[in-house]
Motif scaffolding. Structure first.
Motif, PDB file in Angstrom:
ATOM      1  N   THR A  78       0.879  -1.160   0.039  1.00  0.00           N
ATOM      2  CA  THR A  78      -0.027   0.198  -0.034  1.00  0.00           C
ATOM      3  C   THR A  78       1.070   1.277   0.071  1.00  0.00           C
ATOM      4  O   THR A  78       1.672   1.464   0.844  1.00  0.00           O
ATOM      5  N   GLY A  79       0.749   2.071  -0.793  1.00  0.00           N
ATOM      6  CA  GLY A  79       1.332   3.574  -0.891  1.00  0.00           C
ATOM      7  C   GLY A  79       0.607   4.171  -2.030  1.00  0.00           C
ATOM      8  O   GLY A  79      -0.176   4.223  -2.893  1.00  0.00           O
ATOM      9  N   THR A  80       1.633   5.573  -2.048  1.00  0.00           N
ATOM     10  CA  THR A  80       1.218   6.429  -3.035  1.00  0.00           C
ATOM     11  C   THR A  80       2.170   6.073  -4.328  1.00  0.00           C
ATOM     12  O   THR A  80       3.553   6.218  -4.086  1.00  0.00           O
ATOM     13  N   TYR A  81       1.825   5.886  -5.391  1.00  0.00           N
ATOM     14  CA  TYR A  81       2.442   5.702  -6.737  1.00  0.00           C
ATOM     15  C   TYR A  81       2.534   6.696  -7.806  1.00  0.00           C
ATOM     16  O   TYR A  81       1.556   7.466  -8.143  1.00  0.00           O
ATOM     17  N   GLU A  82       3.609   6.711  -8.645  1.00  0.00           N
ATOM     18  CA  GLU A  82       3.574   7.644  -9.818  1.00  0.00           C
ATOM     19  C   GLU A  82       3.946   6.502 -11.021  1.00  0.00           C
ATOM     20  O   GLU A  82       4.899   5.818 -11.050  1.00  0.00           O
ATOM     21  N   PHE A  83       3.053   6.545 -12.138  1.00  0.00           N
ATOM     22  CA  PHE A  83       3.232   5.915 -13.372  1.00  0.00           C
ATOM     23  C   PHE A  83       4.080   6.701 -14.035  1.00  0.00           C
ATOM     24  O   PHE A  83       3.565   7.859 -14.601  1.00  0.00           O
ATOM     25  N   ARG A  84       4.997   6.114 -15.053  1.00  0.00           N
ATOM     26  CA  ARG A  84       5.682   6.685 -16.238  1.00  0.00           C
ATOM     27  C   ARG A  84       5.701   5.945 -17.339  1.00  0.00           C
ATOM     28  O   ARG A  84       6.589   5.183 -17.850  1.00  0.00           O
ATOM     29  N   PRO A  85       4.382   5.854 -18.075  1.00  0.00           N
ATOM     30  CA  PRO A  85       4.280   5.011 -19.157  1.00  0.00           C
ATOM     31  C   PRO A  85       5.125   5.409 -20.497  1.00  0.00           C
ATOM     32  O   PRO A  85       5.337   6.628 -20.698  1.00  0.00           O
ATOM     33  N   GLY A  86       5.724   4.556 -21.250  1.00  0.00           N
ATOM     34  CA  GLY A  86       6.381   4.851 -22.569  1.00  0.00           C
ATOM     35  C   GLY A  86       7.875   5.137 -22.006  1.00  0.00           C
ATOM     36  O   GLY A  86       8.400   5.235 -21.156  1.00  0.00           O
ATOM     37  N   TYR A  87       8.613   5.502 -23.316  1.00  0.00           N
ATOM     38  CA  TYR A  87       9.968   5.858 -23.577  1.00  0.00           C
ATOM     39  C   TYR A  87      10.111   6.567 -24.744  1.00  0.00           C
ATOM     40  O   TYR A  87       9.733   6.049 -25.892  1.00  0.00           O
ATOM     41  N   GLY A  88      10.786   7.810 -24.658  1.00  0.00           N
ATOM     42  CA  GLY A  88      10.926   8.549 -26.141  1.00  0.00           C
ATOM     43  C   GLY A  88       9.447   8.932 -26.635  1.00  0.00           C
ATOM     44  O   GLY A  88       8.728   9.369 -25.952  1.00  0.00           O
ATOM     45  N   GLY A  89       9.140   8.766 -27.708  1.00  0.00           N
ATOM     46  CA  GLY A  89       8.040   8.936 -28.523  1.00  0.00           C
ATOM     47  C   GLY A  89       6.979   8.178 -27.874  1.00  0.00           C
ATOM     48  O   GLY A  89       5.782   8.676 -28.068  1.00  0.00           O
TER      49      GLY A  89
END
Length: 469
Positions: free
Chosen positions: A119-130
């Protein structure tokens, strides 16, 4: 004394903050030499305070991912959830380094579920470059959005352990894949958690939630923690230089250079032994003087040199620091022609010496010699000197070697009265009340508050020596 360090330091920021515009508008300030502070020690001065929980490539957190391909280029007016796809592909590998390739031929939308272990607060970083040009939703909430050629906007989301939550990624261009990263923001003790969730050190971020890079304090690291950048928390780990730099940056009208020359697992009694140190006898052994090798040998025998010598780390670290300063205009073209003045030294070390009784017993003598030698070598006789004690060592410790080192560090404080020549120019910060747990050999468990508060306290101590408030 340090119980209210956070409150008192916040007051310092309020009283001493000067806008960059005001500084740049003052011609006299622009012509003043740069104020330089040299920081050194072993691994905790190098820095191990965690900025965040560490981003990692996503993969196992995602369940049943599949990508749907829709006809035509992306259209913001189209509701793809109510549109029949041209094809649907179940993704055997999602995330990692080699995700299952997406089919081409239209707009791609990936759907599935997310299940987090903690359980926690998350950040999502989808993709790479374009492929970062997409919008991602988790549990119906937009957590990432980057229009084509635009800025990235991210919103953190709190997730419960073991609970399946739907996710969707809609890609805006033909560049689409299953790459992505996930980071937990509220890991206890990380700088991100302290700033975002405890409201501490608010001056480190701007109103967009981005780490601020000061343009009046520059960081240069040599040997370990190398790098050249404007002072900021925008890195994986921090040392005491961040808090220290903020205090001194707010104090000086002219810019400040933080020059750090440190290396882990090094003792003052051997690796950092200053030039001019003589060999001595302790407990039936001869301890090496400067440039002698090995560390010790039995009295009455001939030493057998090894591939290291007493003071080698001193030579490496401070030789590298001098090289930076000797090529000042080349290393800092933004300050070309202004010159510099070494205003102070900061020393946080002692862990390795506590494992050697001969080094611990000699620590005070070596520390006095270090202070004098650095001032002479850098031609900075008026430079102030601040020392930080080991965070785990209390005044009441029963550990003999740790007590010897602590007492040595406290003894050189100019206010202690033992060394009259250090009055008003050498100060020791007793860091035990600031340590949030762990010890120097465990890097204080990477707790950023420990590193930040000790840096602030050492900066405040330096400020007091300079006559500031």
């Amino acid at each position: 004394m340090f119980k209210n360090i956070y409150i008192s330091v916040s007051l310092i920021f309020f009283m001493h903050s000067i806008s960059v515009a005001e500084k740049l508008g003052n011609g006299a300030v622009n012509s003043k030499p740069i104020s330089v502070y040299i920081l050194s020690g072993q691994s905790n001065m190098v820095g191990a305070g965690k900025v965040d929980g560490g981003s990692s490539r996503w993969g196992e957190q995602f369940l049943d991912p599949e990508v749907s391909v829709y006809e035509g280029v992306y259209d913001s007016e189209v509701d793809y959830d109510n549109l029949e796809p041209l094809k649907v592909l179940k993704l055997e590998k999602f995330g990692g380094t080699e995700p299952t390739p997406y089919p081409g031929g239209g707009t791609r939308v990936t759907r599935g579920f997310v299940k987090i272990k903690e359980t926690g607060t998350y950040e999502f970083r989808p993709g790479y470059g374009g492929s970062m040009e997409n919008v991602m939703e988790v549990g119906g909430k937009v957590v990432h959005r980057k229009e084509v050629g635009g800025e990235i906007f991210r919103t953190a989301i709190k997730l419960e352990s073991g609970k399946k939550v739907p996710f969707k990624i809609t890609y805006f261009t033909n560049d689409a894949n299953g790459l992505g990263w996930i980071v937990r923001l509220d890991v206890p003790g990380t700088l991100t958690s302290l700033v975002n969730f405890k409201g501490m050190y608010p001056y480190l971020k701007n109103n967009k939630g981005q780490w601020i890079a000061r343009d009046d304090v520059y960081y240069k690291g040599v040997i370990a923690a190398a790098g050249s950048r404007w002072l900021s928390a925008d890195s994986g780990k921090i040392g005491p230089e961040l808090g220290f730099g903020y205090i001194l940056g707010n104090h000086h009208e002219e810019p400040v250079l933080i020059l750090k020359a440190s290396q882990g697992n090094r003792s003052l009694g051997w690796d950092f032994l200053p030039p001019g140190s003589k060999q001595y006898e302790f407990d039936g052994k001869i301890y090496a003087g400067y440039k002698q090798s090995p560390d010790t040998w039995d009295k009455g025998t001939e030493p057998k040199p090894i591939n290291w010598y007493a003071g080698k780390q001193y030579d490496d670290c401070f030789g590298a620091a001098k090289k930076v300063l000797n090529n000042f205009d080349e290393n800092f073209p933004h300050w070309k022609g202004r010159g510099y003045v070494i205003k102070g030294f900061a020393w946080w070390q002692g862990d390795k010496d506590r494992y050697n009784s001969g080094h611990a017993n000699r620590y005070e003598k070596n520390l006095v010699h270090l202070i004098n030698t650095l001032r002479n070598e850098f031609k900075a006789p008026d430079a102030k000197f601040v020392i930080g004690t080991l965070g785990q060592t209390s005044r009441g410790t029963s550990h003999k070697n740790e007590k010897l080192i602590l007492n040595a560090q406290l003894a050189v404080d100019g206010e202690a009265g033992k060394y009259s020549q250090f009055k008003g120019n050498v100060s020791t910060v007793y860091t035990h009340p600031l340590s949030q747990g762990g010890a120097s050999n465990s890097h204080y468990n990477g707790n950023a508050q420990t590193y930040m508060d000790i840096g602030l306290a050492m900066g405040k101590s330096m400020l007091n020596l300079l006559g500031g408030k």
